[in-house]
Design a protein around this motif. Sequence first.
Motif, PDB file in Angstrom:
ATOM      1  N   ILE A 126       0.832  -1.202   0.000  1.00 56.47           N
ATOM      2  CA  ILE A 126       0.000   0.000   0.000  1.00 56.47           C
ATOM      3  C   ILE A 126       0.865   1.250   0.000  1.00 56.47           C
ATOM      4  O   ILE A 126       2.025   1.227   0.402  1.00 56.47           O
ATOM      5  N   ASP A 127       0.297   2.348  -0.473  1.00 57.96           N
ATOM      6  CA  ASP A 127       0.991   3.630  -0.396  1.00 57.96           C
ATOM      7  C   ASP A 127       1.177   4.000   1.071  1.00 57.96           C
ATOM      8  O   ASP A 127       0.244   3.965   1.868  1.00 57.96           O
ATOM      9  N   ALA A 128       2.376   4.339   1.433  1.00 54.74           N
ATOM     10  CA  ALA A 128       2.692   4.766   2.793  1.00 54.74           C
ATOM     11  C   ALA A 128       3.749   5.849   2.695  1.00 54.74           C
ATOM     12  O   ALA A 128       4.546   5.873   1.748  1.00 54.74           O
ATOM     13  N   GLU A 129       3.772   6.736   3.651  1.00 56.32           N
ATOM     14  CA  GLU A 129       4.722   7.832   3.610  1.00 56.32           C
ATOM     15  C   GLU A 129       5.191   8.160   5.011  1.00 56.32           C
ATOM     16  O   GLU A 129       4.564   7.785   6.007  1.00 56.32           O
ATOM     17  N   SER A 130       6.326   8.853   5.072  1.00 58.66           N
ATOM     18  CA  SER A 130       6.817   9.355   6.344  1.00 58.66           C
ATOM     19  C   SER A 130       6.381  10.801   6.508  1.00 58.66           C
ATOM     20  O   SER A 130       5.937  11.449   5.568  1.00 58.66           O
ATOM     21  N   SER A 131       6.508  11.310   7.737  1.00 57.50           N
ATOM     22  CA  SER A 131       6.008  12.648   8.028  1.00 57.50           C
ATOM     23  C   SER A 131       6.865  13.302   9.101  1.00 57.50           C
ATOM     24  O   SER A 131       7.360  12.628  10.011  1.00 57.50           O
ATOM     25  N   ASP A 132       7.016  14.631   8.985  1.00 56.66           N
ATOM     26  CA  ASP A 132       7.717  15.396  10.015  1.00 56.66           C
ATOM     27  C   ASP A 132       6.793  15.800  11.145  1.00 56.66           C
ATOM     28  O   ASP A 132       7.230  16.079  12.249  1.00 56.66           O
ATOM     29  N   ASP A 133       5.507  15.880  10.877  1.00 56.98           N
ATOM     30  CA  ASP A 133       4.557  16.270  11.913  1.00 56.98           C
ATOM     31  C   ASP A 133       3.189  15.704  11.547  1.00 56.98           C
ATOM     32  O   ASP A 133       2.996  15.149  10.478  1.00 56.98           O
ATOM     33  N   GLY A 134       2.257  15.843  12.478  1.00 61.33           N
ATOM     34  CA  GLY A 134       0.927  15.309  12.243  1.00 61.33           C
ATOM     35  C   GLY A 134       0.812  13.892  12.759  1.00 61.33           C
ATOM     36  O   GLY A 134       1.712  13.072  12.580  1.00 61.33           O
ATOM     37  N   TRP A 135      -0.311  13.603  13.430  1.00 60.15           N
ATOM     38  CA  TRP A 135      -0.438  12.304  14.090  1.00 60.15           C
ATOM     39  C   TRP A 135      -0.659  11.182  13.101  1.00 60.15           C
ATOM     40  O   TRP A 135      -0.264  10.054  13.350  1.00 60.15           O
ATOM     41  N   TRP A 136      -1.261  11.470  11.959  1.00 55.29           N
ATOM     42  CA  TRP A 136      -1.608  10.407  11.009  1.00 55.29           C
ATOM     43  C   TRP A 136      -0.831  10.570   9.720  1.00 55.29           C
ATOM     44  O   TRP A 136      -0.593  11.666   9.256  1.00 55.29           O
ATOM     45  N   VAL A 137      -0.414   9.452   9.148  1.00 55.37           N
ATOM     46  CA  VAL A 137       0.298   9.483   7.881  1.00 55.37           C
ATOM     47  C   VAL A 137      -0.404   8.570   6.893  1.00 55.37           C
ATOM     48  O   VAL A 137      -1.131   7.653   7.273  1.00 55.37           O
TER      49      VAL A 137
END
Length: 459
Positions: free
Chosen positions: A137-148
Amino acid sequence: MRQSSCDARSRRQYLAALGGIGATVLAGCRGESGTQTESSDLTPTATTTAGPTHALDRYDVSLSHERSQSPDTDWAAPTTSPTDTPLATEPLIENLEIPWDLSFAADGTLFLTERVGRVLSFVDGNVRTVTEPAAVIDAESSDDGWWVTGGEGGTLGVAAHPTYPDPPVVYVYYTTMTDDERVNRVVAMDVSAEDPAAAESVIVDGIPGSKIHNGGRLTFGPEKYLWITTGDAGDGELAADTDSLGGKVLRVTPAGDPAPGNPDIGGDPRVFTYGHRNPQGLAWLPDGTVIASEHGPTGRDELNRLVAGGYYGWPDTRKHEEYADAGSEVRRPLANTGNAGGWAPSGSLFYTGDAVPSLRNRLLTGGLKGQKLLATTLTPDGADPPPGDDAEVYDADWTDDAYTATTHSLLADELGRIRHIEQGPDGGLYLVTSNRDGRAGDGFPRERDDVLARVTPAE
């Protein structure tokens, strides 16, 4: 994005070496994405044919299931506190994207997953992308925010075949979409193939998936069967349903068949235990006892001693008083944090190495919540536990009375969210962080995140 290790401006650092028999030096330049066929260690043992040949069609993955060492029933739990010796950490790789699991192969090669959809290897002094399966599945990393994007799913567990590189097979647990429904599957990949994902063999499919509670840990146990943790996918009733693969610990052969000796619980024969919410860690004591770490609801995280065919209570039993009142059919936890705090425990290891003596013979678990390493001393009945003044001690009438669990917190807020910890062939301790999954606390993620780090005694 992860930076090229050969760029002079890169901050990526590499393992200088791994000691011990068969250890692989992990220093050098980042290789291009793709295959590793130039490595002599990964030379196929079967004749190459035109087009991708599935891993299990190409290689015989069967092996002896006799233990290489007899169970050690005389092991002793430490009586000292693990906090007596300060620890240090050394970042070895930086700018990873939500690394999730680590697996050291028999020849010292290190395999690592990134939840965003990659399997990496560290071999012959190079870091390489082994595969980026299109089915994930499409997944990504994040610098902020509770949900990715991707939620808690993606490329999760990894385990090298016990005799790797013969055969050159690596097992991967990932989340995919089928008919507009998320499911998890376990595949065997021929990592010597031109496209390992195209040559994958699905060995377990149809594991319930969701944006939450996907389980995902893979590890080979002492008898060389593959153990798999699965989550309830947000539907607690699946955990108690012995025909469902959700909320279970599975035990299968390297080909995916039910392991001989699995309990007969009247459901799927691959199930070893059931009634789990979201288990993500498995570890073995020297005497062969299996311990699982598990995420609970609103805290109530657990450590459980696994017994074949055991029912661990979810979804009906999770509070302390519920365990006290439950019948003998419900296995009691070694530890349950209650709703005041919690750990969000992930990958676990029972450490038997000598590189960090203060942690020897303790259960080590990544603590996502609280951003720490959990060191749990499991003291058998009648023995002296370590000091508990600065620890959480579990020895109540609702706990499993086989052990007293004394849990100390280490490395709090030093590295952030610790996802998994593994023992290397040199006896060293290696861990990965999960600071770019959108849930890190104050101070994280840092510019270098995520990282693979080595843990050592402080000088």
